[in-house]
Design a protein around this motif. Sequence first.
Motif, PDB file in Angstrom:
ATOM      1  N   ILE A 419     -26.825   3.934  97.562  1.00  0.00           N
ATOM      2  CA  ILE A 419     -25.403   3.586  97.578  1.00  0.00           C
ATOM      3  C   ILE A 419     -24.680   4.363  98.670  1.00  0.00           C
ATOM      4  CG2 ILE A 419     -23.275   3.659  96.244  1.00  0.00           C
ATOM      5  CD1 ILE A 419     -24.880   3.113  93.760  1.00  0.00           C
ATOM      6  N   ALA A 420     -24.966   5.659  98.787  1.00  0.00           N
ATOM      7  CA  ALA A 420     -24.334   6.467  99.832  1.00  0.00           C
ATOM      8  C   ALA A 420     -24.703   5.954 101.221  1.00  0.00           C
ATOM      9  CB  ALA A 420     -24.739   7.929  99.676  1.00  0.00           C
ATOM     10  N   THR A 421     -25.917   5.463 101.368  1.00  0.00           N
ATOM     11  CA  THR A 421     -26.333   4.900 102.661  1.00  0.00           C
ATOM     12  C   THR A 421     -25.553   3.630 102.974  1.00  0.00           C
ATOM     13  OG1 THR A 421     -28.555   5.818 102.350  1.00  0.00           O
ATOM     14  CG2 THR A 421     -28.296   4.086 103.993  1.00  0.00           C
ATOM     15  N   ILE A 422     -25.381   2.776 101.966  1.00  0.00           N
ATOM     16  CA  ILE A 422     -24.616   1.545 102.167  1.00  0.00           C
ATOM     17  C   ILE A 422     -23.166   1.867 102.531  1.00  0.00           C
ATOM     18  CG2 ILE A 422     -23.730  -0.506 100.993  1.00  0.00           C
ATOM     19  CD1 ILE A 422     -26.311  -0.540  99.355  1.00  0.00           C
ATOM     20  N   LEU A 423     -22.602   2.888 101.878  1.00  0.00           N
ATOM     21  CA  LEU A 423     -21.214   3.268 102.141  1.00  0.00           C
ATOM     22  C   LEU A 423     -21.074   4.103 103.409  1.00  0.00           C
ATOM     23  CD1 LEU A 423     -20.025   4.226  98.528  1.00  0.00           C
ATOM     24  CD2 LEU A 423     -19.580   2.112  99.787  1.00  0.00           C
ATOM     25  N   ARG A 424     -22.194   4.407 104.051  1.00  0.00           N
ATOM     26  CA  ARG A 424     -22.194   5.176 105.310  1.00  0.00           C
ATOM     27  C   ARG A 424     -21.505   6.534 105.126  1.00  0.00           C
ATOM     28  NH1 ARG A 424     -23.396   2.174 109.758  1.00  0.00           N
ATOM     29  NH2 ARG A 424     -22.182   3.571 111.101  1.00  0.00           N
ATOM     30  N   LEU A 425     -21.864   7.201 104.048  1.00  0.00           N
ATOM     31  CA  LEU A 425     -21.285   8.512 103.785  1.00  0.00           C
ATOM     32  C   LEU A 425     -22.065   9.572 104.559  1.00  0.00           C
ATOM     33  CD1 LEU A 425     -20.715   8.370  99.915  1.00  0.00           C
ATOM     34  CD2 LEU A 425     -19.134   7.743 101.755  1.00  0.00           C
ATOM     35  N   PRO A 426     -21.387  10.429 105.305  1.00  0.00           N
ATOM     36  CA  PRO A 426     -22.097  11.502 106.021  1.00  0.00           C
ATOM     37  C   PRO A 426     -22.589  12.560 105.044  1.00  0.00           C
ATOM     38  CG  PRO A 426     -19.740  11.797 106.250  1.00  0.00           C
ATOM     39  CD  PRO A 426     -19.930  10.493 105.535  1.00  0.00           C
ATOM     40  N   LEU A 427     -23.657  13.204 105.395  1.00  0.00           N
ATOM     41  CA  LEU A 427     -24.149  14.297 104.562  1.00  0.00           C
ATOM     42  C   LEU A 427     -23.101  15.404 104.502  1.00  0.00           C
ATOM     43  CD1 LEU A 427     -27.917  14.776 105.493  1.00  0.00           C
ATOM     44  CD2 LEU A 427     -26.986  14.375 103.207  1.00  0.00           C
ATOM     45  N   PRO A 428     -22.801  15.913 103.310  1.00  0.00           N
ATOM     46  CA  PRO A 428     -21.846  17.027 103.231  1.00  0.00           C
ATOM     47  C   PRO A 428     -22.420  18.272 103.877  1.00  0.00           C
ATOM     48  CG  PRO A 428     -22.888  16.669 101.096  1.00  0.00           C
ATOM     49  CD  PRO A 428     -23.322  15.533 101.981  1.00  0.00           C
ATOM     50  N   GLU A 429     -21.554  19.016 104.518  1.00  0.00           N
ATOM     51  CA  GLU A 429     -21.974  20.227 105.213  1.00  0.00           C
ATOM     52  C   GLU A 429     -21.489  21.466 104.468  1.00  0.00           C
ATOM     53  OE1 GLU A 429     -20.397  19.958 109.115  1.00  0.00           O
ATOM     54  OE2 GLU A 429     -21.756  18.330 109.753  1.00  0.00           O
TER      55      GLU A 429
END
Length: 445
Positions: A419-429
């Motif tokens: 789901i995070a990939t579909i939403l294009r969410l960046p990895l949290p830093e």
Amino acid sequence: MATRSPGRSSARRSAPPEPDGRFGPARVAVGRGAKALEAWLRRPLTSLHLILGVWGLLTLFGLVMVLSASSVESFSAGGSSYSVFVRQLAFCAGGLVLFWIGLRVRPARMRAVAPWLLLLGVLALVAVLIPGLGVARNGSRAWFAIGSFSVQPSEAVKVALTLWGAHVLVARRKVMHRWKHALNPLVPVTLLVLALLVLEPDMGMAVSVGIVMIVLLYFGGAPMKLLATIGVGAAAGAVVLGLTAGYRVSRITAFLSPEATDPLGPAYQATQALYSLADGGLFGVGLGQGRAKWDYLPNAHNDFIFAIIGEELGMIGAFAVLALFATLAYTGLRIARRSSDPWLRLVAATTTATLVIQAAINIGYVVGLLPVTGLQLPLISSGGTSMVVTMFLFGILTNAARHEPEAVAALRANGQGRIATILRLPLPEPYRAPAHTPTQRTVRR
């Protein structure tokens, strides 16, 4: 003559009684459940799952109740029982976009644009007062009309004030014990916003903005004497404003002396809300079967939707709403406590407290504990701008949950999922404390 076996008899006499009797298995199950819950709460992504669950349940519940509470008024106004619901659904779609934005934008970038957002919000509050630009409804010039839709800029100003106020207070957190640094510039800017809201006039939103300022100062570390002074000043200002308009005086009188007030006059809404709650009983009359929305209770789908919940779903449904907001309070403060970013911590705490206090005020005046102020029930009351802005706030809270140190480590080690990939969410830093800015050096001096 039959004789009993002495071995068996002595075994029975010597066997200790069962410690918990018939409740033993239940106690064991409760103990195991408590341990499982404790273990689940220690997981790195628990805050993320909790805030997503609360947001989803409140949104779905609100849409269902808006459909039920607005069907009669929609039909009488336009011949369709779904017009208000369809409009709310359209704003919900826009809210999903803003939820995604609040979830995706990195906290550092959001903090950087906060001053510009506040400036745009103040300019919008000025523009809405200009005849021809702002639209007057119910005696208040507080909306911009865009076709059949209307936008209330004061809702967005609340968010901008939260983001910018947290930025200012975090930069001054080491000198917050000094009143001069605690007050300036947050309080003057808030007073400017309040003045513009009073000119509209929109007392409910003014109360909400005042709550944002006080909560920011509280979680920002302002001295309690300062908060008490501001609280006394706010109470005095509320009394003065309440006595300067006839309809406000009527509301206050209806609250303080309901038995001496015309039940068909200023006390009508509050009285009908109590009748609705009383009709609901424990289990309610059934979803969609309420009678108050048949023109007995004005604004049934908006300010007083909690009364419709109590009538149609009973005390069980009302308790479910209270439980959701209690879970929001726990989850939001948990996110704030576990955050390593001071700005994100203050934003999460302020956002959570503001939403929960707004819900408490709404429910309080519906059940007769507070005078009517016009604040909506977040994500449940009908109101397009309120829904869109509240979804953005939930996006920020979800973003903060993803930036908890343990969550960052888990997401970076195990991946974010489909789901995070579909939403294009960046990895949290991981949070890295910034170098001292000129503002911070000036404050220390």
